[in-house]
Design a protein around this motif. Structure first.
Motif, mmCIF file in Angstrom:
data_model
loop_
_atom_site.group_PDB
_atom_site.id
_atom_site.type_symbol
_atom_site.label_atom_id
_atom_site.label_comp_id
_atom_site.label_asym_id
_atom_site.label_seq_id
_atom_site.Cartn_x
_atom_site.Cartn_y
_atom_site.Cartn_z
ATOM 1 N N LEU A 26 -56.218 -61.291 -24.767
ATOM 2 C CA LEU A 26 -55.612 -62.471 -24.162
ATOM 3 C C LEU A 26 -54.104 -62.468 -24.393
ATOM 4 O O LEU A 26 -53.310 -62.697 -23.474
ATOM 5 N N ARG A 27 -53.729 -62.238 -25.622
ATOM 6 C CA ARG A 27 -52.290 -62.224 -25.964
ATOM 7 C C ARG A 27 -51.575 -61.102 -25.224
ATOM 8 O O ARG A 27 -50.489 -61.301 -24.657
ATOM 9 N N LEU A 28 -52.175 -59.909 -25.195
ATOM 10 C CA LEU A 28 -51.551 -58.771 -24.506
ATOM 11 C C LEU A 28 -51.433 -59.036 -23.007
ATOM 12 O O LEU A 28 -50.425 -58.688 -22.377
ATOM 13 N N ALA A 29 -52.448 -59.658 -22.424
ATOM 14 C CA ALA A 29 -52.408 -59.950 -20.995
ATOM 15 C C ALA A 29 -51.350 -61.009 -20.686
ATOM 16 O O ALA A 29 -50.656 -60.926 -19.660
ATOM 17 N N ALA A 30 -51.215 -62.005 -21.556
ATOM 18 C CA ALA A 30 -50.177 -63.017 -21.358
ATOM 19 C C ALA A 30 -48.796 -62.370 -21.390
ATOM 20 O O ALA A 30 -47.915 -62.695 -20.572
#
Length: 382
Positions: free
Chosen positions: A99-103
């Motif tokens: 999630l963090r990487l995609a954001a």
């Protein structure tokens, strides 16, 4: 062969099926937080959380997560440790890391604006074909086929497909069928209706066919084969295993270790934990076995952390499951040996820390580590 299954669902048949679905969904669709928004960010968070987790369990996590990370930018700017802390309890922690990487990827590649094209969405970390389609249809009301657990079951029964739905042939058939069901408008509502019907009516056991708005189109219903379709997924062989975790104490502090990328719960912090060879899953912890476990634990703690520990004592056990593993976790406490190497602040690395039990509240931990910490906090001997 695949065409035979799809023959009944021509353009007119799909249109009639969609009309029945939408009428039913308008009356019976559940009110859920992520259905009250068209924000792709919030829809994306919900879809990732709902993987491997029930709707009821997700709602409090979803609301808590969004209070801390209300938008893409706040999530992209957060540390991995903080994101994992807010993911605690949901399991499958790679979802939280992705999630963090995609954001961050949306901020870098798309100027912070969530993309609407399937290829662009699916190109983000942790987003597969289904999730990309769900975001595109729910947030942007654009056509996108979806196949997940509930719709897979629904499609198989509608088509009367009794082959393996997870095989290449089965997947090709179901995705083609999902494509046929897509309308030019109301794509989001159609997909929500399909998922809702699968989740609440076309259930795995004893489906409520008498309440189904599209049972007239269902081959499995016509042939009374709902219990046989879809073909059951082969259950993976369960592996019983034993692990130990040791809370090494130094005064009012405990030693914790950050788990590496090659381990379960990568990036999270835990007490020193390792596989056990001296005790089997079924054996009672007799005095003799306890002595063997203490010796093994002393050696393993030193091997993993360079710390020598004494006064090792089993205090509790936790039984839990991770994928196909059924784990007997033996929890021990121990005291830092005065002869052992004491980690000073200057010697601490990214992998080892001394913290108080209160400080542990702000550290991301696996559920079992958090449970053990809670037991230690409640213990009158600490």
């Amino acid at each position: 062969m695949l065409g035979d299954f799809l023959e009944r669902f021509d353009s007119a048949g799909c249109s009639a099926l969609r009309r029945g679905l939408l009428k039913w969904y308008k009356q019976h669709g559940r009110s859920l937080p992520w259905r009250e928004t068209r924000d792709p960010y919030r829809i994306w968070i919900s879809e990732i959380m709902l993987q491997q987790t029930t709707v009821k369990a997700v709602i409090p996590y979803y609301e808590r997560f969004l209070r801390r990370f209300p938008d893409l930018q706040s999530l992209a700017a957060a540390s991995e440790a903080e994101v994992l802390q807010y993911w605690e309890g949901l399991g499958y922690y790679s979802r939280g890391r992705n999630l963090r990487l995609a954001a961050q990827a949306v901020c870098e590649r798309h100027s912070g604006v969530f993309p609407s094209e399937l290829d662009a969405i699916q190109g983000l970390p942790g987003i597969g074909r289904y999730t990309a389609g769900a975001i595109r249809s729910f947030a942007f009301d654009l056509p996108a086929p979806i196949v997940e657990a509930n719709t897979l079951r629904l499609y198989c029964r509608l088509l009367g497909y009794d082959g393996d739905p997870r095989s290449t042939a089965g997947q090709n058939l179901l995705w083609e069928f999902a494509e046929r069901l897509q309308p030019r408008v109301n794509a989001g509502h159609v997909n929500q209706a399909l998922m809702e019907l699968g989740a609440t009516v076309c259930t795995p056991v004893q489906p409520a066919c008498e309440r189904c708005p599209i049972s007239r189109y269902c081959v499995a219903f016509a042939e009374n084969r709902q219990a046989e379709i879809p073909a059951k997924k082969a259950r993976p062989r369960v592996t019983q295993t034993v692990e130990a975790t040791v809370a090494v104490r130094r005064g009012d502090q405990y030693l914790i270790r950050q788990r590496t990328k090659s381990e379960r719960w990568a990036g999270m912090w835990d007490f020193v934990r390792f596989p056990v060879e001296s005790v089997t899953p079924e054996q009672s912890l007799t005095k003799a076995l306890q002595a063997k476990l203490q010796k093994e634990a002393t050696e393993q703690v030193h091997k993993i952390s360079a710390v020598e520990v004494t006064a090792l004592m089993p205090v509790t056990e936790i039984r839990h499951s991770v994928t196909r593993y059924r784990i007997r976790l033996i929890c021990l406490t121990g005291e830092l040996s005065v002869e052992g190497r004491v980690l000073s602040v200057g010697e601490e690395t990214a992998a080892l820390r001394w913290v108080t039990l209160e400080e542990l509240r702000g550290v991301p931990m696996p559920v079992t580590g958090r449970q053990f910490a809670g037991m230690l906090r409640a213990s009158p001997d600490r």
